[in-house]
Design an enzyme around this catalytic site. Structure first.
Site, short mmCIF file in Angstrom:
data_model
loop_
_atom_site.label_atom_id
_atom_site.label_comp_id
_atom_site.label_asym_id
_atom_site.label_seq_id
_atom_site.Cartn_x
_atom_site.Cartn_y
_atom_site.Cartn_z
N ARG A 23 98.17 -90.70 74.92
CA ARG A 23 99.80 -90.51 75.15
C ARG A 23 100.69 -92.34 75.82
NH1 ARG A 23 98.38 -88.45 81.24
NH2 ARG A 23 97.34 -90.08 82.17
N ASP A 75 90.48 -91.59 73.42
CA ASP A 75 90.11 -91.96 74.82
C ASP A 75 89.54 -91.04 75.53
OD1 ASP A 75 92.35 -91.43 77.36
OD2 ASP A 75 94.14 -91.99 75.77
N ASP A 125 85.32 -93.39 76.23
CA ASP A 125 85.29 -94.81 77.68
C ASP A 125 85.11 -96.14 77.49
OD1 ASP A 125 85.30 -95.36 80.13
OD2 ASP A 125 83.18 -94.38 81.22
N VAL A 126 86.47 -96.74 78.12
CA VAL A 126 86.18 -98.00 77.37
C VAL A 126 85.46 -98.87 78.51
CG1 VAL A 126 88.56 -98.31 76.71
CG2 VAL A 126 88.52 -98.90 78.81
N ASN A 175 94.64 -101.25 74.80
CA ASN A 175 95.66 -100.52 74.56
C ASN A 175 95.22 -99.95 76.60
OD1 ASN A 175 98.55 -99.27 75.87
ND2 ASN A 175 97.14 -97.50 75.03
N TYR A 189 97.16 -105.55 89.85
CA TYR A 189 96.98 -105.44 88.16
C TYR A 189 97.46 -107.20 86.89
CZ TYR A 189 100.44 -103.06 84.27
OH TYR A 189 100.58 -102.48 83.05
N LYS A 239 95.79 -108.14 83.85
CA LYS A 239 96.64 -108.27 82.69
C LYS A 239 96.96 -110.16 82.23
CE LYS A 239 98.11 -104.09 81.36
NZ LYS A 239 97.41 -103.29 80.51
N THR A 273 107.07 -94.98 80.56
CA THR A 273 106.12 -94.00 80.34
C THR A 273 105.69 -92.91 81.48
OG1 THR A 273 104.62 -95.79 80.51
CG2 THR A 273 105.38 -95.26 77.94
#
Length: 267
Positions: A18, A39, A65-66, A92, A161, A165, A198
């Site tokens: 999504r 995902d 599962d990253v 992503n 966060y 990043k 989003t």
């Protein structure tokens, strides 16, 4: 002019069920790539893959599962087996948990570090291993990591966060240097998306209001717009188009770069 077409190439998009990930998967498919949606959201991921197939694309869902090394290995093997190769990986998948620094919860910090930073690091590991000479795919390719404008500005409420990043930016540049030095034939770049409405972006605005930084979610979003020279929030296709560009031969001499897609907010 070099084409942005990706016909004959095979892509894996993490967090592709999504939001931005789904939009990136759609854009890659529209450019001709076969696309795997990776995902933990199985139902949504399968629906996204089916929608791509309904549009005429080649698409599959792969559970991923990253944060788990074995999950990455299995997913990459599945994509290579299904498509006959792997040429593009879009790292992503990410989460954002809003908090004032004085109210940080250690479990939330660990979760963001695991998904955003560890997840991207493992994605780089397995993408490079698969794409380099002698790997399961072995034909080089392109990795695009999704950082954030939060890596380039100081916006309240998103300290950890932002740190994750920023870390993705550094991972990108070191991976590009290693890939080039060792002759892997894999370009590694990242983009810095601006705030996009989003599910995650909208929740950030709500959370910033709830912790007292802004009087309302609308005011939080308005503050972002005021900081953005182009005077609007980002849209999913803004980010998706940048991913297609970096995946394509139009970017064949670009590696180790961070591309702002933020309307000028981070300049």
């Amino acid at each position: 002019m070099t084409s942005y077409q990706l016909a004959g190439r095979n892509a894996l998009v993490t967090g592709g069920a999504r939001g931005l990930g789904a939009g990136m998967a759609e854009a890659l498919a529209a450019a001709g790539a076969s696309v795997a949606i990776g995902d933990i959201l199985e139902d949504e991921g399968k629906q996204t893959a089916q929608a791509l197939r309904d549009s005429g694309a080649t698409a599959e869902f792969v559970p991923l599962d990253v944060t788990d090394d074995a999950s990455w290995a299995s997913s990459v093997d599945t994509v290579v087996d299904a498509f006959g190769g792997l040429d593009i990986v879009v790292n992503n998948a990410g989460i954002e948990i809003t908090s004032l620094i004085t109210e940080l919860d250690a479990a939330d910090v660990r979760r963001m570090l695991e998904v955003n930073l560890l997840g991207t690091a493992l994605g780089l590991k397995h993408a490079l291993r698969a794409m380099r000479p002698g790997g399961a795919a072995g034909n080089g390719g392109s990795v695009i990591n999704i950082a954030s404008v939060a890596a380039t500005i100081a916006f309240p409420g998103i300290s950890v966060y932002s740190a994750t990043k920023s870390g993705i930016d550094r991972l990108t540049r070191v991976a590009a240097a290693e890939s080039g030095k060792l002759g892997y034939g894999v370009r590694v770049n990242c983009i810095y998306p601006g705030l996009t409405p989003t599910t995650m972006g909208n929740q950030l605005a709500v959370d910033c209001a709830e912790i007292g930084l802004f009087p309302s979610p609308e005011a939080a979003a308005g503050a972002v717009v005021e900081l953005t020279p182009l005077g609007r929030l980002g849209q999913v296709d803004d980010m998706a188009d940048a991913v297609v560009f970096l995946a394509s031969d139009a970017a064949k001499f670009i590696t180790g770069a961070g591309l702002p897609v933020d309307g000028g907010m981070g300049m």
